[in-house]
Write an enzyme that holds these catalytic residues in place. Structure first.
Site, short mmCIF file in Angstrom:
data_model
loop_
_atom_site.label_atom_id
_atom_site.label_comp_id
_atom_site.label_asym_id
_atom_site.label_seq_id
_atom_site.Cartn_x
_atom_site.Cartn_y
_atom_site.Cartn_z
N VAL A 11 -10.54 5.31 -5.87
CA VAL A 11 -9.69 4.16 -6.76
C VAL A 11 -10.63 3.92 -7.87
CG1 VAL A 11 -8.94 1.86 -6.56
CG2 VAL A 11 -8.42 3.48 -4.72
N THR A 121 -8.57 -2.56 -0.66
CA THR A 121 -7.47 -3.16 0.29
C THR A 121 -8.03 -4.12 1.07
OG1 THR A 121 -6.34 -1.16 -0.02
CG2 THR A 121 -5.79 -2.64 1.80
N GLU A 150 -4.15 -1.74 -5.14
CA GLU A 150 -3.66 -0.44 -5.81
C GLU A 150 -2.64 0.49 -4.90
OE1 GLU A 150 -4.57 0.92 -8.72
OE2 GLU A 150 -3.06 2.47 -8.15
N GLU A 154 -3.64 9.70 -3.58
CA GLU A 154 -4.66 10.70 -3.87
C GLU A 154 -3.82 11.97 -4.24
OE1 GLU A 154 -7.32 11.17 -0.90
OE2 GLU A 154 -8.13 8.85 -1.11
N LYS A 206 0.11 -5.06 -0.10
CA LYS A 206 -0.81 -3.81 -0.03
C LYS A 206 -0.36 -3.34 1.49
CE LYS A 206 -2.87 -0.14 -0.59
NZ LYS A 206 -2.47 1.04 -1.30
N GLY A 259 -2.78 10.84 7.97
CA GLY A 259 -3.98 10.68 8.09
C GLY A 259 -4.35 10.07 6.60
N CYS A 262 -6.27 5.70 4.09
CA CYS A 262 -5.49 4.48 4.04
C CYS A 262 -4.69 4.08 5.23
CB CYS A 262 -4.77 4.62 2.54
SG CYS A 262 -5.83 4.39 1.37
N ARG A 330 -10.69 12.47 5.40
CA ARG A 330 -10.98 11.12 6.25
C ARG A 330 -9.61 11.13 6.96
NH1 ARG A 330 -12.99 7.00 1.75
NH2 ARG A 330 -11.62 8.03 0.33
#
Ligand SMILES: NC(=O)c1ccc[n+]([C@@H]2O[C@H](COP(=O)([O-])OP(=O)(O)OC[C@H]3O[C@@H](n4cnc5c(N)ncnc54)[C@H](O)[C@@H]3O)[C@@H](O)[C@H]2O)c1
Length: 440
Positions: A11, A121, A150, A154, A206, A259, A262, A330
């Site tokens: 980010v 976040t 935000e 990605e 968010k 996955g 986030c 991740r």
């Protein structure tokens, strides 16, 4: 404007670069010395389409700087974006230690009026705590704390930042809101809105957005699972519902579950926030449970196809990143699926266009990597497709059939037509559609 972005991850680096691209002087600050050293040399720590060129240009033109000197960067800035990680703590809540450490630094270096923008976040109420920390640390200067969540994805992060569907600003102060508007106006020339609200609502927005998207994914996966039981075809069902404008097609693709850095952590964190505010979330708990099971369903499918015979067999895996166009692994579904294959005694040869370097940090043994998709399947007893990279969508099936020892495909993203797979002689398992057993 003089902007400082603290935390140069997915980010922070994208936001800082795009803010420099629109003419601001941006200092990107991070405690990771190696990352900053590499960035100064033009080495980008992540894979994000278009980012390298944009960083290079803005760096060369002097609008984008990289530093580990947070104190100096804070003192020089009028606006400070906090974009550090908020990873999950052991109990599922968001670990806010990095955010608070940065707030403390800001307080210690507050030498003039500054706007502190929380882009990480963070759970509802974090802005209040950031404000308290800065107040407690600072001796001079006044400030405003703004929430600006935000929503970038990605893989399409630059486009999302440059042309956001909307910008959310949680600001109590008119002064801070007007400055935020000035910063974002170049990005909303298409008239997409800058939505002002109170800080808590912005923080909540968010989590609500990510929870909604995760819910859609778990919903369609649940529909797919029912389709498998009743002999219906999820692709037909998906089209049947997607044209309904109240429903739409976005985020309604069945697969191996969501996955990434986030959705899993944000849904968990919202559940924790609710619990600590005496509210029991039922929908979100179910969303998480369906998602966890969806990965395991793929492992079960592999187990039931091979039975005990998987021991020693090589299985090819296409796709490691949690989604295409990123190297982020991740919470990637590939991790649990590969671990499942290894636990059953199988061996894995994986291929991903960009995430293999990341995978090497996760898997130390039992896995090798192909030079290209075909190299990965050579001599394998089956192919598992985990990430829907474009290059997997139209492979040379004849070559694939020849290279595979056993023509079996487990397609976690429904990339292929079952009838075509039957004609080509593959055993073909997909999600929410009847399995194809070409070989009797
Ligand atoms: N990745 C995404 O697609 C995405 C999208 C929207 C929102 N977010 C949120 O944005 C935040 C950042 O996410 P990310 O994916 O960029 O994280 P990241 O892990 O890629 O980057 C975080 C960066 O912060 C740095 N950092 C940690 N502690 C620091 C400190 N005390 N001082 C200075 N730097 C510090 C780390 O070294 C790292 O470079 C998170 O809250 C995340 O939930 C992420």
């Amino acid at each position: 404007m003089n902007i400082c972005v603290i935390g140069v991850g997915y980010v922070g680096l994208v936001a800082g670069t795009c803010l420099a691209e629109s003419g601001n002087d941006v200092s990107c600050a991070d405690i990771d010395k190696k990352k900053i050293f590499n960035l100064k040399k033009g080495k980008i720590p992540i894979y994000e389409p278009g980012l390298e060129e944009l960083v290079a240009r803005n760096h060369k033109e002097g609008r984008l700087k990289f530093t580990t000197d947070l104190d100096h960067a804070i003192r020089e800035a009028e606006i400070i974006f906090i974009a550090v990680g908020t990873p999950p703590a052991a109990d599922g809540s968001a670990d806010l230690s990095a955010v608070f450490a940065v707030a403390k630094k800001i307080g210690q270096n507050l030498n003039s009026y500054k706007i502190i923008v929380d882009k990480s976040t963070v759970p509802v109420g974090t802005g209040d705590r950031v404000e308290q920390i800065i107040k407690a640390e600072s001796r001079a200067g006044n400030f405003d704390v703004v929430s600006n969540p935000e929503f970038m994805k990605e893989g399409a992060a630059i486009d999302d930042f440059m042309k956001p569907d909307r910008v959310v600003i949680g600001a109590g102060s008119d002064r801070a809101f007007e400055v935020m508007k000035l910063i974002y106006e170049p990005f909303v020339r298409n008239e997409n809105p800058i939505i002002r609200m109170d800080r808590r609502s912005a923080e909540m927005t968010k989590y609500a957005a990510n929870s909604m998207l995760a819910t859609k994914i778990s919903f369609i996966n649940e529909m797919a699972n029912i389709c498998e039981q009743v002999g219906a075809d999820i692709d037909a069902v998906r089209r049947g519902i997607g044209f309904d404008r109240r429903i739409g097609f976005q985020f309604l693709f069945p697969g191996v579950g969501y996955g990434g850095s986030c959705f899993p952590k944000d849904v968990d964190a919202l559940v924790r926030t609710a619990v600590s505010n005496r509210y029991e979330t039922r929908v979100l708990k179910a969303v998480t449970a369906v998602n966890r099971d969806q990965r395991l369903r793929m492992v079960s499918r592999i187990r039931s196809h091979y039975g005990k015979n998987l021991k020693g067999k090589l299985i090819a895996v296409w796709g490691l990143a949690f989604k295409p166009n990123t190297d982020d692994m991740r919470e990637a579904p590939s991790i649990e699926i590969i671990e499942g294959i290894l636990e059953m005694g199988g061996k894995v040869c994986a291929y991903d266009p960009v995430a293999m370097a990341q995978a090497k940090n996760i898997f130390k043994t039992g896995i090798k990597y192909g030079k290209n998709p075909y190299d990965a399947v050579a001599g394998a007893s089956g192919l598992v497709i985990v990430t829907e990279w474009n290059e997997f969508r139209r492979p040379n099936f004849t070559r694939l059939r020849e290279l595979l020892k056993e023509p079996v495909i487990f397609d976690g993203r429904n990339l292929y037509e079952p009838n075509l797979m039957k004609t080509l002689g593959f055993d073909y398992y997909s999600v929410g559609r009847s399995p194809i057993k070409s070989r009797g």
